[in-house]
Design a protein around this motif. Sequence first.
Motif, PDB file in Angstrom:
ATOM      1  N   UNK A 591       0.862  -1.191   0.000  1.00 43.77           N
ATOM      2  CA  UNK A 591       0.000   0.000   0.000  1.00 43.77           C
ATOM      3  C   UNK A 591       0.887   1.226   0.000  1.00 43.77           C
ATOM      4  N   UNK A 592       0.436   2.337  -0.606  1.00 45.53           N
ATOM      5  CA  UNK A 592       1.270   3.549  -0.583  1.00 45.53           C
ATOM      6  C   UNK A 592       1.442   4.055   0.849  1.00 45.53           C
ATOM      7  N   UNK A 593       2.625   4.646   1.084  1.00 46.73           N
ATOM      8  CA  UNK A 593       2.934   5.177   2.421  1.00 46.73           C
ATOM      9  C   UNK A 593       1.834   6.100   2.940  1.00 46.73           C
ATOM     10  N   UNK A 594       1.299   6.903   2.041  1.00 49.07           N
ATOM     11  CA  UNK A 594       0.327   7.909   2.450  1.00 49.07           C
ATOM     12  C   UNK A 594      -0.936   7.274   3.039  1.00 49.07           C
ATOM     13  N   UNK A 595      -1.164   5.995   2.716  1.00 49.34           N
ATOM     14  CA  UNK A 595      -2.380   5.349   3.219  1.00 49.34           C
ATOM     15  C   UNK A 595      -2.132   4.583   4.523  1.00 49.34           C
ATOM     16  N   UNK A 596      -0.907   4.667   5.040  1.00 46.59           N
ATOM     17  CA  UNK A 596      -0.569   3.901   6.229  1.00 46.59           C
ATOM     18  C   UNK A 596      -0.618   4.770   7.482  1.00 46.59           C
ATOM     19  N   UNK A 597      -0.810   4.114   8.598  1.00 52.37           N
ATOM     20  CA  UNK A 597      -0.682   4.816   9.875  1.00 52.37           C
ATOM     21  C   UNK A 597      -0.095   3.853  10.902  1.00 52.37           C
ATOM     22  N   UNK A 598       0.454   4.450  11.958  1.00 63.05           N
ATOM     23  CA  UNK A 598       1.013   3.653  13.045  1.00 63.05           C
ATOM     24  C   UNK A 598       0.042   3.693  14.220  1.00 63.05           C
ATOM     25  N   UNK A 599      -0.078   2.543  14.905  1.00 64.95           N
ATOM     26  CA  UNK A 599      -0.944   2.509  16.076  1.00 64.95           C
ATOM     27  C   UNK A 599      -0.474   1.424  17.032  1.00 64.95           C
ATOM     28  N   UNK A 600      -0.072   1.836  18.219  1.00 62.46           N
ATOM     29  CA  UNK A 600       0.313   0.909  19.294  1.00 62.46           C
ATOM     30  C   UNK A 600       1.255  -0.195  18.831  1.00 62.46           C
ATOM     31  N   UNK A 601       2.255   0.183  18.085  1.00 64.27           N
ATOM     32  CA  UNK A 601       3.270  -0.805  17.722  1.00 64.27           C
ATOM     33  C   UNK A 601       2.963  -1.608  16.474  1.00 64.27           C
ATOM     34  N   UNK A 602       2.004  -1.166  15.702  1.00 65.29           N
ATOM     35  CA  UNK A 602       1.796  -1.809  14.401  1.00 65.29           C
ATOM     36  C   UNK A 602       1.707  -0.728  13.339  1.00 65.29           C
ATOM     37  N   UNK A 603       1.980  -1.199  12.093  1.00 67.52           N
ATOM     38  CA  UNK A 603       1.814  -0.333  10.925  1.00 67.52           C
ATOM     39  C   UNK A 603       0.638  -0.912  10.142  1.00 67.52           C
ATOM     40  N   UNK A 604      -0.378  -0.080   9.854  1.00 72.91           N
ATOM     41  CA  UNK A 604      -1.578  -0.634   9.205  1.00 72.91           C
ATOM     42  C   UNK A 604      -2.086   0.306   8.118  1.00 72.91           C
ATOM     43  N   UNK A 605      -2.902  -0.296   7.256  1.00 73.11           N
ATOM     44  CA  UNK A 605      -3.566   0.526   6.249  1.00 73.11           C
ATOM     45  C   UNK A 605      -4.711   1.250   6.948  1.00 73.11           C
ATOM     46  N   UNK A 606      -4.735   2.559   6.749  1.00 73.09           N
ATOM     47  CA  UNK A 606      -5.725   3.356   7.465  1.00 73.09           C
ATOM     48  C   UNK A 606      -7.138   2.842   7.168  1.00 73.09           C
ATOM     49  N   UNK A 607      -7.884   2.561   8.194  1.00 80.92           N
ATOM     50  CA  UNK A 607      -9.260   2.114   8.036  1.00 80.92           C
ATOM     51  C   UNK A 607      -9.401   0.629   7.756  1.00 80.92           C
ATOM     52  N   UNK A 608      -8.298  -0.107   7.691  1.00 86.87           N
ATOM     53  CA  UNK A 608      -8.390  -1.541   7.391  1.00 86.87           C
ATOM     54  C   UNK A 608      -7.431  -2.307   8.298  1.00 86.87           C
ATOM     55  N   UNK A 609      -7.844  -2.534   9.534  1.00 83.92           N
ATOM     56  CA  UNK A 609      -6.933  -3.168  10.501  1.00 83.92           C
ATOM     57  C   UNK A 609      -6.522  -4.579  10.085  1.00 83.92           C
ATOM     58  N   UNK A 610      -7.235  -5.168   9.170  1.00 83.75           N
ATOM     59  CA  UNK A 610      -6.845  -6.520   8.745  1.00 83.75           C
ATOM     60  C   UNK A 610      -5.557  -6.491   7.937  1.00 83.75           C
ATOM     61  N   UNK A 611      -5.221  -5.340   7.391  1.00 82.90           N
ATOM     62  CA  UNK A 611      -3.960  -5.240   6.638  1.00 82.90           C
ATOM     63  C   UNK A 611      -2.961  -4.485   7.520  1.00 82.90           C
ATOM     64  N   UNK A 612      -2.213  -5.227   8.360  1.00 83.37           N
ATOM     65  CA  UNK A 612      -1.273  -4.585   9.265  1.00 83.37           C
ATOM     66  C   UNK A 612      -0.047  -5.455   9.477  1.00 83.37           C
ATOM     67  N   UNK A 613       1.011  -4.831   9.918  1.00 80.53           N
ATOM     68  CA  UNK A 613       2.236  -5.562  10.270  1.00 80.53           C
ATOM     69  C   UNK A 613       2.779  -4.976  11.580  1.00 80.53           C
ATOM     70  N   UNK A 614       3.023  -5.826  12.569  1.00 82.02           N
ATOM     71  CA  UNK A 614       3.559  -5.284  13.828  1.00 82.02           C
ATOM     72  C   UNK A 614       5.025  -4.862  13.670  1.00 82.02           C
ATOM     73  N   UNK A 615       5.494  -4.069  14.620  1.00 79.76           N
ATOM     74  CA  UNK A 615       6.891  -3.601  14.542  1.00 79.76           C
ATOM     75  C   UNK A 615       7.864  -4.771  14.508  1.00 79.76           C
ATOM     76  N   UNK A 616       7.536  -5.887  15.156  1.00 75.33           N
ATOM     77  CA  UNK A 616       8.449  -7.034  15.133  1.00 75.33           C
ATOM     78  C   UNK A 616       8.597  -7.543  13.693  1.00 75.33           C
ATOM     79  N   UNK A 617       7.525  -7.427  12.929  1.00 77.04           N
ATOM     80  CA  UNK A 617       7.603  -7.836  11.529  1.00 77.04           C
ATOM     81  C   UNK A 617       8.467  -6.888  10.715  1.00 77.04           C
ATOM     82  N   UNK A 618       8.325  -5.593  10.994  1.00 78.43           N
ATOM     83  CA  UNK A 618       9.156  -4.583  10.324  1.00 78.43           C
ATOM     84  C   UNK A 618      10.632  -4.864  10.640  1.00 78.43           C
ATOM     85  N   UNK A 619      10.918  -5.107  11.934  1.00 80.21           N
ATOM     86  CA  UNK A 619      12.307  -5.347  12.354  1.00 80.21           C
ATOM     87  C   UNK A 619      12.837  -6.618  11.706  1.00 80.21           C
TER      88      UNK A 619
END
Lengths: 830, 288
Positions: A591-619
Motif C-alpha cells: 500500500x502507498x505510504x500515504x495510506x498507512x498509519x502507526x498505532x500501538x506498535x503496528x503499521x496498518x492501512x488506514x481504516x483496514x486493521x486486517x492489513x497490518x504488520x507489527x513492529x516485530x515484523x518490520x524489524x
Amino acid sequence: MTATATSTAGTRERTAPWSGQSVARKEDGRLVQGQGSFIDDLGMHGQGYAWFVRSPHAHARIVSVDPSRALAAEGVYAVLTGEEAKQMCEVPFFQIAPGAGARIEEWPLAVDKVRYQGDAVAVVLADTRDAARDAAELVDVDYEPLAVVVDGVAAADPGAVVLHEEAGTNVAWHGTYDYGDIDWALESADHVVRIDRLHFHRFSSTPLECNGATVNWDRGSGMVEVKSNLQMPMFAAMVIGPTLGVPINKFSFSSRDIGGAFGNKIAFYPQIAALALLSRKAGRPAKWTEYRTEHMMTSTHGNERTFLDIEVPVMGDGSILGVKVRAYDDVGAYLHYEPLGAVIWSQVVPGCYKMKHVRVDFTTTLTNKCPVSPNRGYSRMQHLWMLERIIDIVAHELGFDPVELRKRNYVQPEDYPYETPNGCVYDSGDLPRSLDIALGLAQVDFWRRRKQELGTGKGKRVGIGIGSTLDSGTNNFGQARIINPDLPFSGNGEAALAKLDLYGEVNINLGTTPQGQSHETTSAQVAADILNMSPEDVTVTVGFDQAHNSFVGFSGTYASQFAVTGLGAVMGATEKLRDQILEVGSFALEAPKEELELSSGTCMVRGDPSRSIPFIGIANLVYTNNAVLPPELRSTVDLNCRYVYVPPFAVPDAEHKTGNLTLTYASQIHVCVVEVDEETGATEIVSYAAVDDCGNRVNPRIVEGQVHGAAALGIGAALYETFDYDEEGQLEQPSFYEYHAGTALDIPDIQSGYLESPSPFTPNGAKGMGEGGGAPLHAVCAAIQDVLGKDDAVVSDSHNSSERVYELLHSADHHRARGVTVVSRPSADA
Amino acid sequence: MLLKSVEYVRPGSVDEALHLLRSNAGAAPLAGGQSLSNILKHRVASVDVLVDISSLDELREIQRRPDGSIEVGACVTYDELDRSLGVRAGHEIIARVASHIEDSQIRNRGTIGGNCCLSDPTNNLPPLLIALDATMHVRSAGGSRRVPVEEFFKGYFLTALEPGELLTSVEIPALPAGARAGYASLNVAADSKAIVRSAARVKVNEVIEEARVVLARVAPVPIRHRGMEEALVGAAPTAESVRAAADTIGEDLEPVADSHGSSEYRRQMARVVARRAVLEAIGQGGGM
C-alpha cells in the motif's frame, strides 16, 4: 495562545497526545527504590582508591613534596605528585581567556605553588579508601606561605599579590559592554539614582551526591575509560585530551545517574586528568569519591560578583532608561569554564525591562579562593539580581510602587519578539500577567493590609518583594568569541538515536546527563506521540556513553536547553524512524505510504486493521530477513536513525559584543512575603508564589518540580547559605555545621502557577527551564527592602542572615551610610 | 581508616561498663554515637575501646517520683524524652526542647547523657538542665557521686567527669510551686544551630520570688546571668520589668564570634532571648 491556571496533578486515565500531560516519571521506580547507578555504585575490576593531598594554605610556594612515608604505608599502590603529573603531560589545560588569562599554566595537580585552601598537590592510590586517606596524611609537603588576596576587587589592584606569575596580573579578563548612549541618558534623565556597591555572594547549590570518577588508563589499548558524574563529559574530554596527549576517540567517557549537579559538575576535569595519570602510573583503575568537606572546599562555588558605582537614569514617570556599572567577578584561583561568566550575563542585558542604554565595565579577577564554575542561574542570576535591586531601590528612593514600576518598565506582551540592546531576541511572554498571577497566589492584598496594621515597632514587620527573572536557555556558544575572538566556537546542538530493536522494540538513546530533569519520561512522551503508541512502550537509554555515539560537542545537561535541543533531537530522530517504518510497511502491506498509519506498535492501512504488520515484523524484514526486501529499500532503511538538532544561530559580532546569544527566554516571576522580627532580624517567609512561563510544557508536573527545586535553592542562598573566607584565605564554612543548606523545614509552601507563551523559535513551542534559581534572591532581598525605612541603608548584599537584617534595621540609628543617593534635575517632579 | 580500628565491647551491666572504663585508659562510653562517631571521623579524639552502653536497661529508664521529680537514664534518647508521659506530666518543656533537636534519625539515636557529656556549646539540653537545677548522677568503679549541674560543664567539650566515671542519670526536681520554665533560641535557620539561646525557671508569687536565667552560646559553657536574676527577684511579673532586667546583660559578656554570628550581635541577642525565655516562664510569651 496563552493559558493559565494554578497547578494540578490529575490522576485520570490518560490518552494521547502525551506531550503536555503530567505522565508519571519512568525514572521514579528505580530511583526511589535504591536501584539507581550513582557514581559510588560504579567501579572497575582491580581498582584502587584515590585520595588527594590538599593544601592547608590559601597561597604558598611548594618547597618540596616527599611521598616516601606514604609509599611505605600498607596497601599503597602509588603516589602521584604535581611535578610528576606535569612531566607526564604535553601541554597545560586549554584556556578560554585571551591575553593574560591565556598565559595561565594549569596542570592536573599544583606545581610549584598552591593558590587556594584545598589545592591538590598530590594524589594517593591504595587498596582501600581509608588506606589512601591515611597515606595521604603521610605525604610530607613543605610550604612557604605567601601573601593572600581574597577580595575580588582588590585583586585587580596593580599592587596586589599575583596568583599566576606567568599571567603577570590577577585580571583574567576585562571588557566594556556599551549599548545605546548611557551618557546621554544620564544627562537627560529627570533623576539619577546612584548606588555605591552591590555584592552578590558566594554559595553553591549543594548536590546530594558529591563528585566522583573511576578512571582506567588501559595499557594494552591505550584507551582511557572515565566513569564519572560529569554533566558535560565532552567538555572535559576536549580540555584534558591535549593535556594528556589522548585523542578523543581513545577516551571512553560515561555518566549514569547523577545525584544533583546544577552546573557544579561541569568543570572537575583537573581531578579526572589527575586520576587518569594516577591510573597510568599505577597500572590499575583509580576510583575517587569526593568527601563533603572536599566538595565544599575544592569542587566549585558560584560566581561572586561586586557591582560598583551604579548609576541609573530615571524619568519622572518612572521609566528607567538604562544602567551604568562596574562589575567585578571573583572567580577564585583558576579559570575553570571562566571567564565565560563575563559574557553569559549579557544574554539578559536589560533583564525583563525595556531599558536601552547600558554600559557595563566588566572585570574578571583571580583570588586565593575555590575556583568557581556554573551554578544554577549561572552569571545571569548575578546580573538580574543587580537589576532587580535597582528597580526596588529606585522605587524606594523615588516613591514608586514596586509593582507599578515593574509593569511600566517590563517588556510588554505585544513587544515580542523583542530585540534587546545587544541583539538578543526575547521570544515570547507576558510579564505583567505573570506578575498579577503571582501577586494573587501570594495573597498580597491580605498581606498589604497586615503590613499596614503592623506598621513598625510592634515586634514584627511585613515586607513584600518581587523577583522578576529570565531563564535564558539554549545558548549560542558563539558568545565565547566575545570573550576571545580567536575561539572557533558557535551554535549549539544535541543528538539522539531512535531505533527499532531486533524484535521491534522502540528505543531512544540520548547523550544527555539528566540529574532530575526526567529525560526518560519527556523523551518517551514526545516519541510516543510521533509513533502513536504508549510512552510506557518506549525505552529511553539515559546517561551519557561515548560508545553509543549519540553526542555532539555540546552534549550534556546544563543551561536550560533539553526541552529544545534534546527533545528537538528526539523528535527529529523519531520522525526519521517513523518514516522508515512506513517505507518498510508500504512494501510489506503493498500500500502507498500515504495510506498507512502507526498505532500501538503496528503499521496498518488506514481504516483496514486486517492489513497490518507489527513492529516485530518490520524489524524482522530489516534485520534478519532482508533478502526479501527490494534492493533500494535494503540500502536506505536501517531502523537506526540519528538526528542532530541544531538551533538557528548566527555567529555573534565579537567586536560590538552583539548577537542572538540564546534561543529561548523562559520567565519566572516570584513574590515573597516575609515577616521580620524587629528585635533579632530573623526573617521568616510567610507567603511565596512562583509563576513560570516556559512556553509549552511537555510535562507540567516535571516543570513544577523544577520550579520548586530552583526556588528552594534560591531561598537557601538568600537567607542561610554563604561561603566566606577569612583574611588568610581559610574557608569559614567547610562543612554542614557552618554551611546551613536549606532544608524542608526552612522552605515555605510554594504556590506555583504558570503561563504558557509558546516559543516561535523551537520545534515544539517549549523553552528550556529549570534555572529560576535567582528569582528568590531577588524576591527575598526586595521583601527585606520593603521592611526598611527611608533612612535605613539599602539591601546591598544578596545574602541576608538574621544578623545582617538586624544591622539594616538599625543602620539609621548608627548613622551608617545608606549606600544610595539621588540627584534630580531642578525641574523634575520628584 | 575513616575510623581508626578500635575495640568494641558491649557490657551486660553498668558495673561491667565501669570496670571496662577503669581498666582501659583509652576507653570511651558509646551511647547514641551522634557526636562521638563524628569526633572519631574527624580524628580529633583518640579512643582505643568503645564501651557501648546504649542498650543497658539501667540507663534507659525514666522514673517519675511522687514528689514530681524525674530521674532520666543517661541513654534515654531525645525521641523517648519527647514521648515520655512521665516527662510530659511535669516537665513538658524538656519534651518540647528534645523534639526540636535536629532530625528524627538523630532523635532516635541521640541521648540526654551524650548531649550533656559532649559539652558542645551548641547543644540544646545543657542550658535547660541548668535552669531546671538538675543533678547529675555519676558512677565509677569506686563509687558514686552527685554533681550539681552548674558544676558539670567545665569548658568546650569538657565536663566534670573524671577518667573512669560515667554519667548514669540526670535528676530533675519538680518545678517549685508557682514556678514555670521557658526556653528561647535564635537559630541560623529552623531547628538548626543556635546563635544564642536561653532557658529560664521563674517562680512567681505576686512578685517574682526566684529566677534562674541561663544563656548559651555566649561563653564556652552555658552560664547563669546573675545580674538579670537579681534584677528579676522582687520585681512584678510584667513585660516592662523583664525588659529592664534583661538590659543588665551587656558588656559583662564577651561572646565568641564565628560564622554564625559576631560577638556584638550575640551580646545584643542574649538580651532578647533571655527576655523571651523569662516571659514564657511567667506566662507572657511563646518562647522558642
